[in-house]
Write a protein that holds these residues in place. Structure first.
Motif, short mmCIF file in Angstrom:
data_model
loop_
_atom_site.label_atom_id
_atom_site.label_comp_id
_atom_site.label_asym_id
_atom_site.label_seq_id
_atom_site.Cartn_x
_atom_site.Cartn_y
_atom_site.Cartn_z
N GLY A 169 25.19 -9.66 37.07
CA GLY A 169 26.42 -9.21 37.70
C GLY A 169 27.36 -8.52 36.72
N TRP A 170 27.42 -9.03 35.50
CA TRP A 170 28.29 -8.42 34.49
C TRP A 170 27.79 -7.02 34.12
CZ3 TRP A 170 32.87 -8.40 32.48
CH2 TRP A 170 33.09 -7.80 31.24
N THR A 171 26.47 -6.89 33.95
CA THR A 171 25.90 -5.58 33.61
C THR A 171 26.13 -4.58 34.73
OG1 THR A 171 24.20 -6.64 32.27
CG2 THR A 171 23.80 -4.37 32.93
N LEU A 172 25.95 -5.03 35.98
CA LEU A 172 26.18 -4.14 37.11
C LEU A 172 27.63 -3.69 37.17
CD1 LEU A 172 25.21 -2.84 39.76
CD2 LEU A 172 25.72 -4.99 40.92
N ALA A 173 28.56 -4.62 36.96
CA ALA A 173 29.98 -4.26 36.96
C ALA A 173 30.30 -3.27 35.84
CB ALA A 173 30.84 -5.52 36.83
N THR A 174 29.67 -3.48 34.68
CA THR A 174 29.89 -2.57 33.55
C THR A 174 29.39 -1.17 33.86
OG1 THR A 174 29.67 -4.43 31.99
CG2 THR A 174 29.41 -2.20 31.11
N GLU A 175 28.21 -1.08 34.48
CA GLU A 175 27.65 0.22 34.84
C GLU A 175 28.53 0.95 35.85
OE1 GLU A 175 23.75 -0.64 36.22
OE2 GLU A 175 22.90 -0.95 34.22
N LEU A 176 29.04 0.22 36.83
CA LEU A 176 29.93 0.83 37.82
C LEU A 176 31.22 1.31 37.18
CD1 LEU A 176 29.49 -1.72 40.77
CD2 LEU A 176 28.49 0.56 40.60
N ALA A 177 31.82 0.46 36.35
CA ALA A 177 33.08 0.83 35.70
C ALA A 177 32.89 2.00 34.75
CB ALA A 177 33.65 -0.38 34.95
N LEU A 178 31.78 1.99 34.00
CA LEU A 178 31.52 3.08 33.05
C LEU A 178 31.32 4.40 33.78
CD1 LEU A 178 31.14 3.85 30.10
CD2 LEU A 178 28.71 3.27 30.33
N GLY A 179 30.68 4.34 34.96
CA GLY A 179 30.52 5.56 35.75
C GLY A 179 31.86 6.15 36.14
N VAL A 180 32.80 5.30 36.55
CA VAL A 180 34.13 5.77 36.93
C VAL A 180 34.86 6.34 35.71
CG1 VAL A 180 36.38 5.07 37.82
CG2 VAL A 180 34.29 4.18 38.87
N VAL A 181 34.76 5.64 34.57
CA VAL A 181 35.44 6.11 33.35
C VAL A 181 34.92 7.48 32.92
CG1 VAL A 181 35.71 5.66 30.88
CG2 VAL A 181 35.99 3.80 32.53
N THR A 223 22.40 8.99 30.14
CA THR A 223 22.21 8.55 28.76
C THR A 223 22.76 7.16 28.52
OG1 THR A 223 22.34 10.85 28.01
CG2 THR A 223 22.63 9.14 26.34
N THR A 224 23.91 6.87 29.12
CA THR A 224 24.58 5.58 28.87
C THR A 224 24.24 4.53 29.92
OG1 THR A 224 26.53 6.29 30.14
CG2 THR A 224 26.51 6.75 27.76
N HIS A 225 23.40 4.89 30.91
CA HIS A 225 23.04 3.99 32.02
C HIS A 225 24.25 3.64 32.90
CE1 HIS A 225 19.05 3.54 30.34
NE2 HIS A 225 19.59 3.24 29.18
N ALA A 226 25.27 4.52 32.87
CA ALA A 226 26.39 4.35 33.78
C ALA A 226 25.95 4.73 35.18
CB ALA A 226 27.57 5.23 33.34
N ASN A 227 26.68 4.26 36.20
CA ASN A 227 26.33 4.60 37.57
C ASN A 227 26.68 6.06 37.83
OD1 ASN A 227 27.08 4.78 40.66
ND2 ASN A 227 25.69 3.05 40.40
N LEU A 228 25.65 6.88 38.02
CA LEU A 228 25.89 8.32 38.11
C LEU A 228 26.51 8.72 39.44
CD1 LEU A 228 23.36 9.76 39.91
CD2 LEU A 228 22.11 9.03 37.92
N PHE A 229 26.35 7.90 40.48
CA PHE A 229 26.92 8.26 41.78
C PHE A 229 28.43 8.08 41.78
CE2 PHE A 229 22.60 6.66 43.19
CZ PHE A 229 22.03 7.92 43.10
N LEU A 230 28.91 6.96 41.25
CA LEU A 230 30.36 6.78 41.13
C LEU A 230 30.94 7.77 40.13
CD1 LEU A 230 30.94 2.92 41.26
CD2 LEU A 230 31.28 4.61 43.05
N GLY A 231 30.17 8.08 39.09
CA GLY A 231 30.60 9.09 38.13
C GLY A 231 30.78 10.44 38.79
N ALA A 232 29.85 10.80 39.68
CA ALA A 232 29.92 12.09 40.38
C ALA A 232 31.16 12.14 41.27
CB ALA A 232 28.67 12.29 41.22
N PHE A 233 31.38 11.10 42.05
CA PHE A 233 32.52 11.09 42.97
C PHE A 233 33.84 11.12 42.21
CE2 PHE A 233 35.62 8.99 45.73
CZ PHE A 233 35.51 9.79 46.86
#
Length: 387
Positions: A169-181, A223-233
């Motif tokens: 859960g922590w890794t998933l939250a980090t990926e989502l947050a990193l995508g937004v950042v 490259t960073t394994h961030a969530n690319l879909f939230l990053g796109a939006f």
């Protein structure tokens, strides 16, 4: 198929013909079990890559339509559809999946999240015609632009709860947050640099700058394994907020790229559905669920959401009906299918059937409903009161 779709596009604007339906039918006919031209399976890497690229481009273009200024200017009706309508649609769809299709509650909620986003591109006559009231077009545009991004975290969390990923859960939250950042920081930095005289973009290359920003966000997220879909939006919304000029410059190019990728993905998606898939692998309860998900879930949710809103009955009815299950649901369904959870295959079957019926139903009725608004305006102008 793209050549045929473009040549028939003017006819499609005036009739029940739809380019989305053309690609859906063509994919089915070219797939396994019919003509056997497209030998694709759900596990093929090409399917996953195409789906991810298409959804990235769609979410980036969606984000471009929902800058902060737009949301502040006219948020009341879209806010009702998103804050109330989206969760209610998810809950009603989940209830139907549990009581009609017989799914456990967790998987039912996951299916509800997959099918809750809307895609008015498959009902283009509603959002693209001037006879349709502007507030209705704005409502559907903003709702569809935001709900894909809102549904995605819910899909990922429920999928993780169902055992579809080994990510904590922590890794998933980090990926989502990193995508937004990344989605906010990259466009902010690039557009700030562009305002400097030394880095100013030439006029004829300005449409390429938002495209380059999108590619940079895509590369950094991968490259960073961030969530690319939230990053796109987030990236699209940031560009729209910071620069109306670049937003308008990119609008036509971005929509064309997203439309092409979306249609190709629909073609491949339809190729995954064989005659056996539709006739033998889906029980009558699955068909009942798919129909009820279209005619009950969203209409009931939006009817409750628009109580006391002042929106006219005709506009309410159009908004309640035109919630096409579109491309985001296709990709979320593929993500669930490839997750390996116990009921992944059944969830994909129900998703595919619901999306297919939605494309057929909504793409075939958009022109007729749009004309109803035109007829109403003509009758109003010819009335004694108007004269």
């Amino acid at each position: 198929m793209l050549v045929v779709a473009v040549l028939l596009s003017e006819l499609a604007n005036r009739t029940v013909l739809s380019t989305a339906v053309l690609f859906l039918v063509a994919g089915f006919l070219l797939g396994r079990g019919v003509l056997d031209v497209l030998e694709v399976q759900s596990g093929d890497p090409a399917v996953s890559v195409l789906a991810e690229l298409a959804l990235f481009s769609v979410l980036y273009s969606d984000g471009m339509r929902v800058g902060v200024k737009d949301l502040r200017r006219a948020w009341r009706l879209p806010g009702r559809a998103l804050v109330l309508g989206l969760p209610l649609t998810l809950i009603v769809t989940a209830a139907l999946a549990h009581w009609v299709a017989g799914l456990p509650w967790l998987e039912s909620l996951l299916l509800g999240a997959v099918l809750s986003p809307t895609d008015p591109v498959f009902a283009a006559a509603i959002v693209g015609r001037k006879e349709v009231p502007p507030r209705l077009r704005h409502l559907l545009n903003v709702e569809s632009g935001v709900n894909d991004g809102l549904a995605l975290p819910v899909v990922l969390v429920l999928l993780a709860a169902a055992g579809g990923t080994e990510t904590s859960g922590w890794t998933l939250a980090t990926e989502l947050a990193l995508g937004v950042v990344i989605g906010i920081a990259v466009p902010w930095l690039v557009l700030r640099l562009e305002r400097l005289r030394f880095f100013s973009a030439a006029r004829h290359l300005q449409p390429l700058l938002p495209a380059a920003v999108g590619l940079l966000v895509l590369g950094l997220c991968l490259t960073t394994h961030a969530n690319l879909f939230l990053g796109a939006f987030a990236a699209g919304a940031t560009v729209a907020t910071m620069s109306q000029e670049f937003r308008h410059e990119f609008e036509q190019l971005g929509e064309l790229v997203a439309e092409q990728l979306k249609l190709v993905a629909v073609l491949v998606f339809a190729a995954l559905m064989t005659p056996t898939f539709l006739v033998e692998e889906i029980a009558w309860t699955g068909w009942a669920f798919a129909i009820l998900a279209l005619v009950v879930a969203r209409p009931a949710a939006l009817w409750l959401s628009f109580q006391g809103s002042g929106l006219g009955l005709r506009e309410q009815a159009a908004a309640m009906w035109f919630g096409p299950k579109g491309f985001a649901s296709v990709v979320y369904g593929l993500i669930v299918l490839e997750s390996g959870i116990d009921l992944a295959d059944k969830l994909f079957h129900l998703t595919a059937l619901t999306v297919s019926l939605s494309i057929l139903a909504h793409s075939s009725t958009d022109v007729a409903v749009a004309r109803q608004f035109l007829d109403t305006d003509i009758r109003a102008e010819g009335s004694p009161e108007a004269q």
